[in-house]
Design a protein around this motif. Structure first.
Motif, PDB file in Angstrom:
ATOM      1  N   UNK A   1       0.807  -1.218   0.000  1.00  0.00           N
ATOM      2  CA  UNK A   1       0.000   0.000   0.000  1.00  0.00           C
ATOM      3  C   UNK A   1       0.844   1.274   0.000  1.00  0.00           C
ATOM      4  N   UNK A   2       2.166   1.154  -0.047  1.00  0.00           N
ATOM      5  CA  UNK A   2       3.019   2.341  -0.040  1.00  0.00           C
ATOM      6  C   UNK A   2       3.282   2.820  -1.462  1.00  0.00           C
ATOM      7  N   UNK A   3       2.739   3.978  -1.864  1.00  0.00           N
ATOM      8  CA  UNK A   3       3.035   4.485  -3.212  1.00  0.00           C
ATOM      9  C   UNK A   3       4.522   4.717  -3.445  1.00  0.00           C
ATOM     10  N   UNK A   4       5.256   5.204  -2.441  1.00  0.00           N
ATOM     11  CA  UNK A   4       6.682   5.439  -2.602  1.00  0.00           C
ATOM     12  C   UNK A   4       7.425   4.147  -2.916  1.00  0.00           C
ATOM     13  N   UNK A   5       7.135   3.117  -2.149  1.00  0.00           N
ATOM     14  CA  UNK A   5       7.801   1.841  -2.358  1.00  0.00           C
ATOM     15  C   UNK A   5       7.413   1.256  -3.712  1.00  0.00           C
ATOM     16  N   UNK A   6       6.133   1.294  -4.017  1.00  0.00           N
ATOM     17  CA  UNK A   6       5.652   0.739  -5.277  1.00  0.00           C
ATOM     18  C   UNK A   6       6.291   1.451  -6.461  1.00  0.00           C
ATOM     19  N   UNK A   7       6.356   2.786  -6.409  1.00  0.00           N
ATOM     20  CA  UNK A   7       6.951   3.543  -7.496  1.00  0.00           C
ATOM     21  C   UNK A   7       8.435   3.260  -7.649  1.00  0.00           C
ATOM     22  N   UNK A   8       9.154   3.179  -6.531  1.00  0.00           N
ATOM     23  CA  UNK A   8      10.592   2.899  -6.590  1.00  0.00           C
ATOM     24  C   UNK A   8      10.859   1.524  -7.202  1.00  0.00           C
ATOM     25  N   UNK A   9      10.047   0.554  -6.828  1.00  0.00           N
ATOM     26  CA  UNK A   9      10.231  -0.794  -7.375  1.00  0.00           C
ATOM     27  C   UNK A   9       9.909  -0.824  -8.869  1.00  0.00           C
ATOM     28  N   UNK A  10       8.913  -0.045  -9.282  1.00  0.00           N
ATOM     29  CA  UNK A  10       8.602   0.040 -10.706  1.00  0.00           C
ATOM     30  C   UNK A  10       9.786   0.606 -11.485  1.00  0.00           C
ATOM     31  N   UNK A  11      10.383   1.673 -10.973  1.00  0.00           N
ATOM     32  CA  UNK A  11      11.502   2.299 -11.673  1.00  0.00           C
ATOM     33  C   UNK A  11      12.690   1.343 -11.761  1.00  0.00           C
ATOM     34  N   UNK A  12      13.065   0.764 -10.625  1.00  0.00           N
ATOM     35  CA  UNK A  12      14.206  -0.148 -10.619  1.00  0.00           C
ATOM     36  C   UNK A  12      13.933  -1.384 -11.470  1.00  0.00           C
ATOM     37  N   UNK A  13      12.730  -1.927 -11.354  1.00  0.00           N
ATOM     38  CA  UNK A  13      12.383  -3.103 -12.141  1.00  0.00           C
ATOM     39  C   UNK A  13      12.412  -2.831 -13.630  1.00  0.00           C
ATOM     40  N   UNK A  14      11.887  -1.687 -14.043  1.00  0.00           N
ATOM     41  CA  UNK A  14      11.889  -1.321 -15.455  1.00  0.00           C
ATOM     42  C   UNK A  14      13.331  -1.139 -15.950  1.00  0.00           C
ATOM     43  N   UNK A  15      14.153  -0.467 -15.148  1.00  0.00           N
ATOM     44  CA  UNK A  15      15.545  -0.244 -15.537  1.00  0.00           C
ATOM     45  C   UNK A  15      16.297  -1.565 -15.688  1.00  0.00           C
ATOM     46  N   UNK A  16      16.033  -2.504 -14.809  1.00  0.00           N
ATOM     47  CA  UNK A  16      16.704  -3.797 -14.902  1.00  0.00           C
ATOM     48  C   UNK A  16      16.209  -4.608 -16.095  1.00  0.00           C
ATOM     49  N   UNK A  17      14.915  -4.539 -16.366  1.00  0.00           N
ATOM     50  CA  UNK A  17      14.344  -5.320 -17.462  1.00  0.00           C
ATOM     51  C   UNK A  17      14.732  -4.765 -18.827  1.00  0.00           C
ATOM     52  N   UNK A  18      14.878  -3.437 -18.931  1.00  0.00           N
ATOM     53  CA  UNK A  18      15.117  -2.803 -20.222  1.00  0.00           C
ATOM     54  C   UNK A  18      16.545  -2.256 -20.367  1.00  0.00           C
ATOM     55  N   UNK A  19      17.438  -2.698 -19.510  1.00  0.00           N
ATOM     56  CA  UNK A  19      18.834  -2.253 -19.542  1.00  0.00           C
ATOM     57  C   UNK A  19      18.926  -0.733 -19.448  1.00  0.00           C
ATOM     58  N   UNK A  20      18.127  -0.189 -18.559  1.00  0.00           N
ATOM     59  CA  UNK A  20      18.169   1.235 -18.287  1.00  0.00           C
ATOM     60  C   UNK A  20      16.927   1.957 -18.788  1.00  0.00           C
ATOM     61  N   UNK A  21      16.842   3.223 -18.429  1.00  0.00           N
ATOM     62  CA  UNK A  21      15.737   4.097 -18.834  1.00  0.00           C
ATOM     63  C   UNK A  21      16.346   5.308 -19.519  1.00  0.00           C
ATOM     64  N   UNK A  22      15.832   5.649 -20.686  1.00  0.00           N
ATOM     65  CA  UNK A  22      16.377   6.752 -21.444  1.00  0.00           C
ATOM     66  C   UNK A  22      16.199   8.094 -20.760  1.00  0.00           C
ATOM     67  N   UNK A  23      17.205   8.961 -20.896  1.00  0.00           N
ATOM     68  CA  UNK A  23      17.188  10.285 -20.290  1.00  0.00           C
ATOM     69  C   UNK A  23      17.227  11.356 -21.371  1.00  0.00           C
ATOM     70  N   UNK A  24      16.632  12.498 -21.070  1.00  0.00           N
ATOM     71  CA  UNK A  24      16.710  13.660 -21.957  1.00  0.00           C
ATOM     72  C   UNK A  24      18.066  14.340 -21.778  1.00  0.00           C
ATOM     73  N   UNK A  25      18.290  15.398 -22.538  1.00  0.00           N
ATOM     74  CA  UNK A  25      19.543  16.149 -22.415  1.00  0.00           C
ATOM     75  C   UNK A  25      19.701  16.781 -21.040  1.00  0.00           C
ATOM     76  N   UNK A  26      18.577  17.019 -20.357  1.00  0.00           N
ATOM     77  CA  UNK A  26      18.630  17.595 -18.999  1.00  0.00           C
ATOM     78  C   UNK A  26      18.588  16.517 -17.920  1.00  0.00           C
ATOM     79  N   UNK A  27      18.736  15.242 -18.317  1.00  0.00           N
ATOM     80  CA  UNK A  27      18.799  14.097 -17.410  1.00  0.00           C
ATOM     81  C   UNK A  27      17.478  13.823 -16.689  1.00  0.00           C
TER      82      UNK A  27
END
Length: 241
Positions: free
Chosen positions: A16-42
């Motif tokens: 039920x923690x949005x912070x935890x859920x969101x962090x796991x989504x970000x890390x999980x996506x980065x691990x599954x897709x070999x990273x997450x693309x960044x703009x020129x401003x990061x």
């Protein structure tokens, strides 16, 4: 004194923690897709931002609500994502490398350990972050987390209105329809919203007799699971573990 109790990774209240859920989504996506693309401003690129809006299940930030006002959504438009991006870098769970956000070795480890990730992320977010810096008003209310949490531990046990809780701390004068709205808004932005985003309280929308929108504040199950406070013995009738 505020103590966060360690929880096992499979504890049901962690979901039920949005912070935890969101962090796991970000890390999980980065691990599954070999990273997450960044703009020129990061900042995260729009394709991931749109994915995050649709998958985070963030309170008050539904996809319908977000895309109602923005044809395209950038990271800066989705404040929870911007905040989590900062926190993961700050806690060295993620890093920027050659135009991509990557999970670090610690990030890889914590991604699979929900209890440990909550313990690393949420206490830092609540107690060490300057919540006024990303609030709409840009001001901090007088007080500290030790006082707020210990008093709320007793006052919101059976649910309490946002306005009444503000009055417990700061008096009954300010209201949404007088010059005190700014003080109430500051308290809501810097205390209530972080607690809701951490998953420790829930805000339920109600209607006042005059038709205005109001909020009732309740403890989420995670409050009782993870927090150990000096006022625990004053709380009735809850059974604390």
């Amino acid at each position: 004194m505020i103590e966060f109790l360690p929880l096992p990774d499979d504890h049901p209240d962690l979901a039920a923690s949005p912070m935890l859920r969101g962090a796991r989504h970000i890390l999980g996506y980065a691990l599954e897709h070999e990273g997450i693309g960044l703009t020129a401003t990061k900042a995260f690129k729009r394709d991931f931002v749109h994915w995050a809006v649709e998958n985070f299940e963030w309170p008050g930030k539904s996809p319908e609500e977000m895309f109602r006002y923005h044809r395209v959504v950038n990271e800066a438009d989705f404040q929870p994502l911007e905040l989590l991006h900062f926190l993961l870098i700050r806690l060295r769970l993620g890093r920027h490398y050659k135009g991509r956000f990557l999970a670090t070795n610690d990030g890889r480890m914590y991604a699979g350990q929900a209890g440990a990730l909550f313990d690393k992320l949420v206490p830092f977010f609540l107690l060490a972050m300057d919540h006024a810096a990303y609030s709409r008003i840009g001001e901090a209310p007088p007080g500290n987390w030790d006082t707020w949490l210990n008093v709320m531990n007793v006052e919101i046990e059976d649910g309490v209105s946002e306005r009444k809780l503000f009055g417990v701390f700061y008096g009954e004068g300010p209201d949404w329809d007088n010059d005190g709205w700014r003080q109430i808004g500051t308290f809501s932005s810097c205390v209530l919203k972080p607690l809701e985003w951490a998953g420790l309280i829930t805000l339920q929308e109600t209607r006042e007799p005059d038709g205005r929108t109001a909020h009732m504040i309740f403890k989420a199950p995670l409050w009782r699971s993870v927090l150990k406070l000096e006022t625990d013995e004053m709380v009735r009738p809850a059974v604390r573990h």
